[in-house]
Design an enzyme around this catalytic site. Structure first.
Site, PDB file in Angstrom:
ATOM      1  N   ALA A 133       0.841  -1.183   0.000  1.00  0.00           N
ATOM      2  CA  ALA A 133       0.000   0.000   0.000  1.00  0.00           C
ATOM      3  C   ALA A 133       0.882   1.240   0.000  1.00  0.00           C
ATOM      4  CB  ALA A 133      -0.923   0.017   1.226  1.00  0.00           C
ATOM      5  N   CYS A 134       0.281   2.375  -0.332  1.00  0.00           N
ATOM      6  CA  CYS A 134       1.006   3.642  -0.356  1.00  0.00           C
ATOM      7  C   CYS A 134       1.543   3.981   1.042  1.00  0.00           C
ATOM      8  CB  CYS A 134       0.080   4.765  -0.811  1.00  0.00           C
ATOM      9  SG  CYS A 134      -0.726   4.479  -2.405  1.00  0.00           S
ATOM     10  N   GLY A 135       2.547   4.840   1.066  1.00  0.00           N
ATOM     11  CA  GLY A 135       3.041   5.370   2.329  1.00  0.00           C
ATOM     12  C   GLY A 135       2.473   6.766   2.551  1.00  0.00           C
ATOM     13  N   PHE A 184       1.903   3.877  -4.205  1.00  0.00           N
ATOM     14  CA  PHE A 184       2.165   2.524  -4.683  1.00  0.00           C
ATOM     15  C   PHE A 184       1.028   2.180  -5.633  1.00  0.00           C
ATOM     16  CE2 PHE A 184       1.824  -2.081  -4.721  1.00  0.00           C
ATOM     17  CZ  PHE A 184       3.135  -2.458  -4.938  1.00  0.00           C
TER      18      PHE A 184
END
Length: 270
Positions: free
Chosen positions: A12-14, A217
């Site tokens: 997953a995105c940060g 992401f």
């Protein structure tokens, strides 16, 4: 000892948030946010060119001291609290860019906000990978005088008006942010490259009390400049599973999402 179930692991995105609890704006917040978002580079990926990142960005308090310095150099005087920036990705074609600027200015004026000056924040194209560099729009900001009174509502109306005219012009330009209090700096790069790419973010005059930062992401959409986060309101680290229902409700309210939009972009549009 137990180990995590790898079948349940998901990338997953940060995302992160940083704030000064004393409510004091400083460049130190910007610098610390760059360090923090840079530490999340592992949350994204790179394209086949080995350089182009999934996208990263920061939402910060409007750097009025920096903007007032430039306005003063152009002999433009305006009260500090009246200054805001409308941030856009403009097309690389000069005629298309000129048309977009004219349409944006007209939309701003028609809603009782005064355009002051266009500025193009300095960037370092060599930081970008080949794919990002070849597809990069021109990131520009229209500095405006919001005037007195209810600027939050005035800028909300302006944001929708600008989005509408850009949509009617075939969406060759993209609205990055339009807020009475914040700006967004983002690009199709990796999070540890943000400070090197945008010279504004290294300017000591750029002060903020907070920062929201994001390393994308990519999961369900291809890498695109206009889908890099944060958006005007939101930075999101997953997928919105109710996207079909959300879009249906938005359409019922007369809000049409672009075909190219991601789930988070749709949420921000509302």
């Amino acid at each position: 000892m137990s180990f995590p179930d790898v079948d349940r692991e998901h990338d997953a995105c940060g995302i992160g948030f940083l704030a000064d609890l004393t409510h004091k704006a400083s460049h130190e917040i910007v610098r610390l946010a760059l360090d923090a978002v840079g530490a999340m580079v592992h949350r994204g990926a790179r394209a086949a060119d080995g350089r182009t990142g999934d996208g990263a960005g920061m939402l910060l308090e409007t750097p009025r001291a920096l903007y007032l310095r430039e306005l003063a150099a152009s002999h433009i005087r305006v009260p500090e609290r009246h200054v805001a920036a409308i941030c856009l990705y403009l097309p690389r074609d000069s005629d298309d860019a000129a048309l977009s600027r004219a349409q944006v200015e007209a939309a701003v004026r028609s809603n009782d906000v005064a355009p002051l000056r266009w500025r193009t924040p300095g960037v370092e194209p060599a930081v970008l990978g080949a794919f990002a560099r070849n597809s990069a729009p021109s990131y520009e900001q229209l500095l405006v005088d919001m005037g007195p009174g209810n600027v939050r509502e005035r800028m909300r109306v302006v944001r929708r008006a600008v989005a509408r005219v850009l949509r009617e012009n075939g969406e060759v330009a993209t609205l990055v942010s339009a807020s009475p209090t914040t700006v967004v700096y983002k690009g199709l790069l990796s999070s540890n490259e943000l400070g090197a790419y945008f010279t504004d973010l290294r300017d000591p005059a750029f002060a903020s009390r907070f920062a929201v930062f994001h390393q994308r992401f990519i999961t369900n959409t291809a890498p695109q400049w206009r889908l890099v986060q944060p958006f005007n309101y939101i930075a999101h680290n997953g997928e919105i599973n109710t996207i079909t229902g959300n879009r249906a409700w938005m359409k019922a309210r007369g809000i049409v999402a672009p075909r190219w939009a991601s789930d988070t972009h749709d949420f921000d549009t509302n």
